[in-house]
Scaffold this motif. Structure first.
Motif, PDB file in Angstrom:
ATOM      1  N   ILE A   1      -0.403  -1.306  -4.944  1.00 40.54           N
ATOM      2  CA  ILE A   1       0.335  -0.546  -3.935  1.00 40.54           C
ATOM      3  C   ILE A   1      -0.640   0.161  -3.000  1.00 40.54           C
ATOM      4  O   ILE A   1      -0.432   0.207  -1.785  1.00 40.54           O
ATOM      5  N   ALA A   2      -1.717   0.707  -3.547  1.00 41.33           N
ATOM      6  CA  ALA A   2      -2.716   1.392  -2.723  1.00 41.33           C
ATOM      7  C   ALA A   2      -3.383   0.428  -1.754  1.00 41.33           C
ATOM      8  O   ALA A   2      -3.602   0.759  -0.585  1.00 41.33           O
ATOM      9  N   LEU A   3      -3.688  -0.781  -2.221  1.00 35.60           N
ATOM     10  CA  LEU A   3      -4.297  -1.775  -1.329  1.00 35.60           C
ATOM     11  C   LEU A   3      -3.334  -2.207  -0.225  1.00 35.60           C
ATOM     12  O   LEU A   3      -3.717  -2.313   0.943  1.00 35.60           O
ATOM     13  N   ALA A   4      -2.085  -2.451  -0.591  1.00 35.66           N
ATOM     14  CA  ALA A   4      -1.102  -2.870   0.409  1.00 35.66           C
ATOM     15  C   ALA A   4      -0.849  -1.752   1.419  1.00 35.66           C
ATOM     16  O   ALA A   4      -0.863  -1.982   2.634  1.00 35.66           O
ATOM     17  N   GLY A   5      -0.645  -0.549   0.938  1.00 36.78           N
ATOM     18  CA  GLY A   5      -0.410   0.582   1.838  1.00 36.78           C
ATOM     19  C   GLY A   5      -1.631   0.912   2.667  1.00 36.78           C
ATOM     20  O   GLY A   5      -1.523   1.279   3.843  1.00 36.78           O
ATOM     21  N   GLY A   6      -2.814   0.787   2.072  1.00 38.04           N
ATOM     22  CA  GLY A   6      -4.046   1.052   2.806  1.00 38.04           C
ATOM     23  C   GLY A   6      -4.283   0.053   3.917  1.00 38.04           C
ATOM     24  O   GLY A   6      -4.773   0.397   4.991  1.00 38.04           O
ATOM     25  N   SER A   7      -3.910  -1.202   3.674  1.00 38.95           N
ATOM     26  CA  SER A   7      -4.089  -2.213   4.723  1.00 38.95           C
ATOM     27  C   SER A   7      -3.128  -1.970   5.877  1.00 38.95           C
ATOM     28  O   SER A   7      -3.477  -2.169   7.038  1.00 38.95           O
ATOM     29  N   VAL A   8      -1.914  -1.522   5.583  1.00 37.42           N
ATOM     30  CA  VAL A   8      -0.965  -1.194   6.649  1.00 37.42           C
ATOM     31  C   VAL A   8      -1.413   0.079   7.378  1.00 37.42           C
ATOM     32  O   VAL A   8      -1.396   0.151   8.603  1.00 37.42           O
ATOM     33  N   GLY A   9      -1.840   1.086   6.622  1.00 36.53           N
ATOM     34  CA  GLY A   9      -2.267   2.355   7.214  1.00 36.53           C
ATOM     35  C   GLY A   9      -3.548   2.254   8.012  1.00 36.53           C
ATOM     36  O   GLY A   9      -3.831   3.108   8.853  1.00 36.53           O
ATOM     37  N   ALA A  10      -4.335   1.211   7.772  1.00 34.16           N
ATOM     38  CA  ALA A  10      -5.600   1.042   8.488  1.00 34.16           C
ATOM     39  C   ALA A  10      -5.387   0.757   9.968  1.00 34.16           C
ATOM     40  O   ALA A  10      -6.293   0.947  10.778  1.00 34.16           O
TER      41      ALA A  10
ATOM     42  N   GLY B   1      -2.242   7.560  10.714  1.00 32.21           N
ATOM     43  CA  GLY B   1      -2.770   6.927   9.512  1.00 32.21           C
ATOM     44  C   GLY B   1      -3.300   7.905   8.476  1.00 32.21           C
ATOM     45  O   GLY B   1      -3.698   7.495   7.383  1.00 32.21           O
ATOM     46  N   PHE B   2      -3.302   9.198   8.786  1.00 32.99           N
ATOM     47  CA  PHE B   2      -3.876  10.186   7.864  1.00 32.99           C
ATOM     48  C   PHE B   2      -3.123  10.221   6.539  1.00 32.99           C
ATOM     49  O   PHE B   2      -3.720  10.090   5.471  1.00 32.99           O
ATOM     50  N   PHE B   3      -1.813  10.396   6.598  1.00 37.82           N
ATOM     51  CA  PHE B   3      -1.025  10.526   5.369  1.00 37.82           C
ATOM     52  C   PHE B   3      -1.039   9.248   4.540  1.00 37.82           C
ATOM     53  O   PHE B   3      -1.277   9.309   3.323  1.00 37.82           O
ATOM     54  N   PRO B   4      -0.791   8.054   5.145  1.00 39.52           N
ATOM     55  CA  PRO B   4      -0.840   6.838   4.312  1.00 39.52           C
ATOM     56  C   PRO B   4      -2.197   6.622   3.642  1.00 39.52           C
ATOM     57  O   PRO B   4      -2.261   6.240   2.478  1.00 39.52           O
ATOM     58  N   LYS B   5      -3.268   6.896   4.375  1.00 41.56           N
ATOM     59  CA  LYS B   5      -4.598   6.690   3.787  1.00 41.56           C
ATOM     60  C   LYS B   5      -4.871   7.701   2.679  1.00 41.56           C
ATOM     61  O   LYS B   5      -5.467   7.361   1.653  1.00 41.56           O
ATOM     62  N   ALA B   6      -4.432   8.945   2.871  1.00 45.17           N
ATOM     63  CA  ALA B   6      -4.636   9.963   1.838  1.00 45.17           C
ATOM     64  C   ALA B   6      -3.847   9.616   0.574  1.00 45.17           C
ATOM     65  O   ALA B   6      -4.373   9.679  -0.541  1.00 45.17           O
ATOM     66  N   VAL B   7      -2.594   9.238   0.741  1.00 46.38           N
ATOM     67  CA  VAL B   7      -1.760   8.884  -0.415  1.00 46.38           C
ATOM     68  C   VAL B   7      -2.303   7.646  -1.119  1.00 46.38           C
ATOM     69  O   VAL B   7      -2.382   7.604  -2.350  1.00 46.38           O
ATOM     70  N   CYS B   8      -2.694   6.641  -0.347  1.00 46.19           N
ATOM     71  CA  CYS B   8      -3.219   5.410  -0.950  1.00 46.19           C
ATOM     72  C   CYS B   8      -4.549   5.655  -1.661  1.00 46.19           C
ATOM     73  O   CYS B   8      -4.812   5.055  -2.699  1.00 46.19           O
ATOM     74  N   SER B   9      -5.376   6.535  -1.120  1.00 48.07           N
ATOM     75  CA  SER B   9      -6.628   6.878  -1.798  1.00 48.07           C
ATOM     76  C   SER B   9      -6.346   7.556  -3.130  1.00 48.07           C
ATOM     77  O   SER B   9      -6.975   7.248  -4.152  1.00 48.07           O
ATOM     78  N   PHE B  10      -5.403   8.477  -3.133  1.00 41.93           N
ATOM     79  CA  PHE B  10      -5.027   9.171  -4.355  1.00 41.93           C
ATOM     80  C   PHE B  10      -4.431   8.187  -5.368  1.00 41.93           C
ATOM     81  O   PHE B  10      -4.745   8.233  -6.558  1.00 41.93           O
ATOM     82  N   LEU B  11      -3.593   7.275  -4.898  1.00 46.75           N
ATOM     83  CA  LEU B  11      -2.987   6.272  -5.765  1.00 46.75           C
ATOM     84  C   LEU B  11      -4.039   5.336  -6.346  1.00 46.75           C
ATOM     85  O   LEU B  11      -3.982   4.960  -7.526  1.00 46.75           O
ATOM     86  N   ALA B  12      -5.026   4.942  -5.535  1.00 50.36           N
ATOM     87  CA  ALA B  12      -6.115   4.079  -6.016  1.00 50.36           C
ATOM     88  C   ALA B  12      -6.946   4.814  -7.071  1.00 50.36           C
ATOM     89  O   ALA B  12      -7.364   4.207  -8.066  1.00 50.36           O
ATOM     90  N   LEU B  13      -7.163   6.098  -6.872  1.00 52.39           N
ATOM     91  CA  LEU B  13      -7.918   6.896  -7.848  1.00 52.39           C
ATOM     92  C   LEU B  13      -7.175   6.965  -9.179  1.00 52.39           C
ATOM     93  O   LEU B  13      -7.767   6.770 -10.251  1.00 52.39           O
ATOM     94  N   ILE B  14      -5.885   7.212  -9.127  1.00 52.39           N
ATOM     95  CA  ILE B  14      -5.083   7.253 -10.354  1.00 52.39           C
ATOM     96  C   ILE B  14      -5.069   5.872 -11.022  1.00 52.39           C
ATOM     97  O   ILE B  14      -5.219   5.753 -12.244  1.00 52.39           O
ATOM     98  N   GLY B  15      -4.901   4.809 -10.225  1.00 54.70           N
ATOM     99  CA  GLY B  15      -4.902   3.451 -10.780  1.00 54.70           C
ATOM    100  C   GLY B  15      -6.212   3.108 -11.453  1.00 54.70           C
ATOM    101  O   GLY B  15      -6.233   2.520 -12.533  1.00 54.70           O
ATOM    102  N   THR B  16      -7.323   3.493 -10.812  1.00 52.84           N
ATOM    103  CA  THR B  16      -8.636   3.241 -11.407  1.00 52.84           C
ATOM    104  C   THR B  16      -8.787   3.993 -12.723  1.00 52.84           C
ATOM    105  O   THR B  16      -9.303   3.449 -13.709  1.00 52.84           O
TER     106      THR B  16
END
Length: 154
Positions: free
Chosen positions: A25-34, A47-62
């Motif tokens: 989800i973070a990768l998909a949202g990050g590609s759209v937010g880019a 793009g600030f909010f989508p990138k921030a949320v996707c970064s947080f989601l990627a961190l949790i996923g990792t």
């Protein structure tokens, strides 16, 4: 003489699957937010909010994927698909809001969300949907003055 060989055994634990889902989800949202400008914290771009949320989601996923390889994990049992209806409802809401308008799209979202629960009562769901959509229209359209599509049939 060689020592014992160590192999990595991947077990499909709940942490591993959840971490992979969050990362996807973070990768998909990050590609759209880019595609949108980022801005900075004082002047946020689209793009600030989508990138921030996707970064947080990627961190949790990792973190979850890492935790899946350390220690004992709960193995995946039977998967209940009903909670996915909330995600489907959110996607449908985003796809139909321009065509159906905010009130009807909101009703569809509440319907999908309630179908994802264990108990579905048509009368209770209908009253809840009307109340929530009505409150959202009051707050966002009349209170905050947002220009939401109300209906296509004007």
């Amino acid at each position: 003489m060689t020592g014992p060989s160590k192999t990595l055994t991947i077990r499909w634990s709940t942490d591993l699957l959840t971490g992979l889902l969050f990362a996807a989800i973070a990768l998909a949202g990050g590609s759209v937010g880019a595609r949108y400008p980022f801005g900075d914290p004082s002047h946020m771009g689209a793009g600030f909010f989508p990138k921030a949320v996707c970064s947080f989601l990627a961190l949790i996923g990792t973190g979850l994927v890492t935790r899946a390889f350390i220690g004992e994990q709960e193995m995946v049992g039977e998967i209940d698909p009903r909670p996915l209806l909330l995600l489907v409802g959110t996607l449908v809401f985003g796809l139909v809001i321009e065509d159906l308008g905010f009130p009807l799209a909101g009703l569809v979202l509440v319907l999908f969300a309630h179908l994802g629960g264990r108990v579905f009562k048509p009368l209770g769901t209908s009253l809840l949907a009307i109340g929530l959509v009505g409150l959202c229209v009051l707050v966002f359209v009349y209170g905050l003055g947002l220009n939401l599509p109300m209906t296509r049939f004007r």
